[in-house]
Write a protein that holds these residues in place. Structure first.
Motif, short mmCIF file in Angstrom:
data_model
loop_
_atom_site.label_atom_id
_atom_site.label_comp_id
_atom_site.label_asym_id
_atom_site.label_seq_id
_atom_site.Cartn_x
_atom_site.Cartn_y
_atom_site.Cartn_z
N SER A 141 0.82 -1.20 0.00
CA SER A 141 0.00 0.00 0.00
C SER A 141 0.86 1.26 0.00
CB SER A 141 -0.93 0.03 1.22
OG SER A 141 -0.17 0.14 2.42
N ARG A 143 0.19 5.23 1.46
CA ARG A 143 -0.71 6.13 2.17
C ARG A 143 0.02 7.45 2.44
NH1 ARG A 143 0.00 6.23 7.83
NH2 ARG A 143 1.70 4.88 8.53
N TRP A 144 -0.72 8.45 2.89
CA TRP A 144 -0.16 9.79 3.10
C TRP A 144 -0.50 10.29 4.50
CZ3 TRP A 144 -1.93 7.98 -1.44
CH2 TRP A 144 -1.13 8.17 -2.58
N THR A 145 0.43 11.00 5.09
CA THR A 145 0.20 11.70 6.34
C THR A 145 0.69 13.14 6.18
OG1 THR A 145 2.35 11.02 7.24
CG2 THR A 145 0.43 9.63 7.74
N GLU A 162 -3.51 11.52 9.34
CA GLU A 162 -3.44 10.56 8.24
C GLU A 162 -4.56 10.85 7.25
OE1 GLU A 162 -3.27 5.70 7.48
OE2 GLU A 162 -3.21 6.55 9.52
N GLU A 163 -4.20 10.94 5.99
CA GLU A 163 -5.19 11.19 4.94
C GLU A 163 -6.03 9.94 4.72
OE1 GLU A 163 -5.79 13.99 3.63
OE2 GLU A 163 -4.04 15.19 4.19
N ASP A 164 -7.21 10.15 4.12
CA ASP A 164 -8.13 9.03 3.94
C ASP A 164 -7.85 8.21 2.68
OD1 ASP A 164 -8.81 11.01 2.21
OD2 ASP A 164 -10.97 10.87 2.51
N GLN A 165 -7.00 8.71 1.80
CA GLN A 165 -6.72 8.00 0.55
C GLN A 165 -5.62 6.96 0.75
OE1 GLN A 165 -8.40 8.37 -2.34
NE2 GLN A 165 -9.75 9.87 -1.35
N VAL A 166 -5.86 5.73 0.26
CA VAL A 166 -4.90 4.63 0.35
C VAL A 166 -4.87 3.91 -1.00
CG1 VAL A 166 -4.26 2.49 1.52
CG2 VAL A 166 -5.32 4.34 2.82
N TYR A 222 -8.20 -4.60 7.17
CA TYR A 222 -7.89 -3.16 7.16
C TYR A 222 -9.17 -2.34 7.03
CZ TYR A 222 -5.73 1.26 5.82
OH TYR A 222 -5.35 2.58 5.76
N LYS A 229 -11.72 5.12 5.37
CA LYS A 229 -10.63 5.09 4.41
C LYS A 229 -11.17 4.79 3.01
CE LYS A 229 -7.34 5.85 7.33
NZ LYS A 229 -6.55 7.09 7.29
N VAL A 231 -9.97 3.19 -0.27
CA VAL A 231 -8.92 2.34 -0.82
C VAL A 231 -9.13 2.18 -2.31
CG1 VAL A 231 -7.82 0.06 -0.71
CG2 VAL A 231 -8.74 1.12 1.38
#
Length: 414
Positions: A141, A143-145, A162-166, A222, A229, A231
């Motif tokens: 994965s 992900r972004w913070t 933490e961003e919601d995009q994964v 997850y 989130k 995904v």
């Protein structure tokens, strides 16, 4: 003899007056000082000195109050300047070119097994975006913070949000194995409970599908563990294929149906989108585009807060701000005239200066007896500005008359 007696009489009289003047007066002259004393409200007499002292104290108190008010106003002004400075700094941090510097891309270590991941790492390093390799969270994965701009921001953990995009990057073979695993689960009895269904889903079918089933297991856990989130699964096909365009040489009809069932299950039941990409280059482009989109989020949300966000303040803007007291309506009236073809600001100002509102101009039209006089009402108005004096002219006067009096919505003004 009589004359001498009269003279002596006058002499005696004068001497008597002189003697009287030289005699000390029996009455004493006493000079009284002016009584400057006043009385208080309860009738107690207050001396002039005490009154002056009280007046001085009153003046000192008034002066002290004015000084305190001045200091208070100065302090409020400094606080307002500080708030504006902090607001400007926050706004500057929210700009995409600055906000993107606070984003960190977290790349799962499982993606490094593929040599093509170096393309993604080189691109992120070339753009000078922060990234780090981790071995936790959802496998394969990205992900972004970001750093919290304020300590009071919601969902901030140790100053990090933490961003919601994964993104979940998998190979084409892994996606095939996921489709076969999903087919096995759907063949189970529909009367089984959700727990049994998950056990069947996570139970190994064979050594060949163990890796894909493990990814499916982690994805299910997850999504259950982290709510909210979004995904997205990126499938690297490695050849010219897109979603829904599988070739008959690669898949039979049944395999195509199994793949479509998995896509429907991921999108409808788990809200997981699936994109088929050619390779790491397209994966890298997708990651870059998503990172830029995340950097623009806060600024767009901030610009969307006003009721009319598209009407920005400023002389360059096409909109005019009108206050509740009506301030700004005159400028709206001027802009309305100026929107007509071949009308300069000076010509529009000449019309609105003579008639400050449309209702006044309509009233002037009604007072004219003939249609010709109505059309030529504004023709002789003087336009201020320019090298020489000029008039509004009959052509513009006629167009404005048609604009305000015509009942035909399809009538052309020119």
């Amino acid at each position: 003899m009589a004359v001498e007696h009269r003279a002596n009489a006058w002499e005696i009289s004068d001497s008597e007056n002189e003697s009287d003047e030289n005699k000390p007066s029996s009455s004493s002259c006493v000079i009284l000082e002016q009584d400057t004393s006043i009385y208080s409200a309860d009738g107690v007499k207050i001396s002039g000195r005490r009154r002056r002292e009280e007046e001085q104290d009153t003046r000192k108190a008034a002066k002290e109050r004015r000084r305190e008010e001045k200091e208070k106003l100065k302090e409020e002004k400094l606080q307002e300047q500080q708030r504006r400075r902090e607001a400007a700094e926050r706004l500057n941090l929210l700009k995409p070119e600055n906000f993107i510097k606070s984003l960190t891309a977290h790349i799962h270590a499982g993606l490094l097994r593929d040599a093509g991941c170096d393309e993604l790492l080189r691109t992120l390093d070339g753009l000078q975006w922060r990234n780090r390799i981790e071995n936790q969270g959802l496998p394969n994965s990205i992900r972004w913070t970001r750093q919290a701009l304020q300590q009071t921001e919601d969902e901030a953990i140790n100053g990090v949000i933490e961003e919601d995009q994964v993104l979940m990057v998998i190979s084409h073979n892994e996606f095939e194995h996921m489709a076969m695993s999903h087919k096995t689960v759907t063949n189970q009895s529909m009367s089984n409970s959700m727990v049994e269904l998950c056990c069947h889903l996570l139970a190994p079918i064979g050594d060949v599908h163990e890796g894909a089933e493990s990814l499916l297991q982690h994805l299910s856990k997850y999504l259950t563990r982290t709510a909210g989130k979004v995904v997205t699964v990126l499938v690297m096909t490695g050849h010219q294929q897109r979603s829904g365009s599988w070739g008959e040489d690669d898949f039979d009809q049944q395999h195509l149906l199994d793949t479509e069932e998995l896509l429907v299950h991921l999108q409808l039941d788990w809200n997981v989108a699936v994109h088929f990409l050619l390779g790491w280059q397209e994966v890298t482009d997708h990651v870059v585009a998503l990172t830029k989109a995340l950097s623009k989020r806060p600024y767009k949300a901030l610009c969307g807060e006003p009721d009319l966000g598209f009407c920005m303040d400023g002389s360059w803007s096409a909109g005019v701000r009108v206050d509740r007291d009506g301030h700004g309506l005159a400028q709206v009236w001027t802009r309305q005239i100026q929107q007509m073809n071949r009308v300069s600001p000076a010509m529009a100002k000449a019309v609105t200066s003579a008639y400050p509102s449309p209702s006044l101009l309509l009233k002037a039209y009604e007072e004219r007896p003939s249609e010709e006089e109505r059309r030529r009402l504004l023709a002789d108005l003087t336009v201020v500005g320019g090298a020489k004096e000029r008039r509004v002219g009959p052509e513009l006067a006629g167009r404005i008359h048609r604009l305000l009096t015509s009942q035909n919505p399809h009538l052309l003004l020119d």
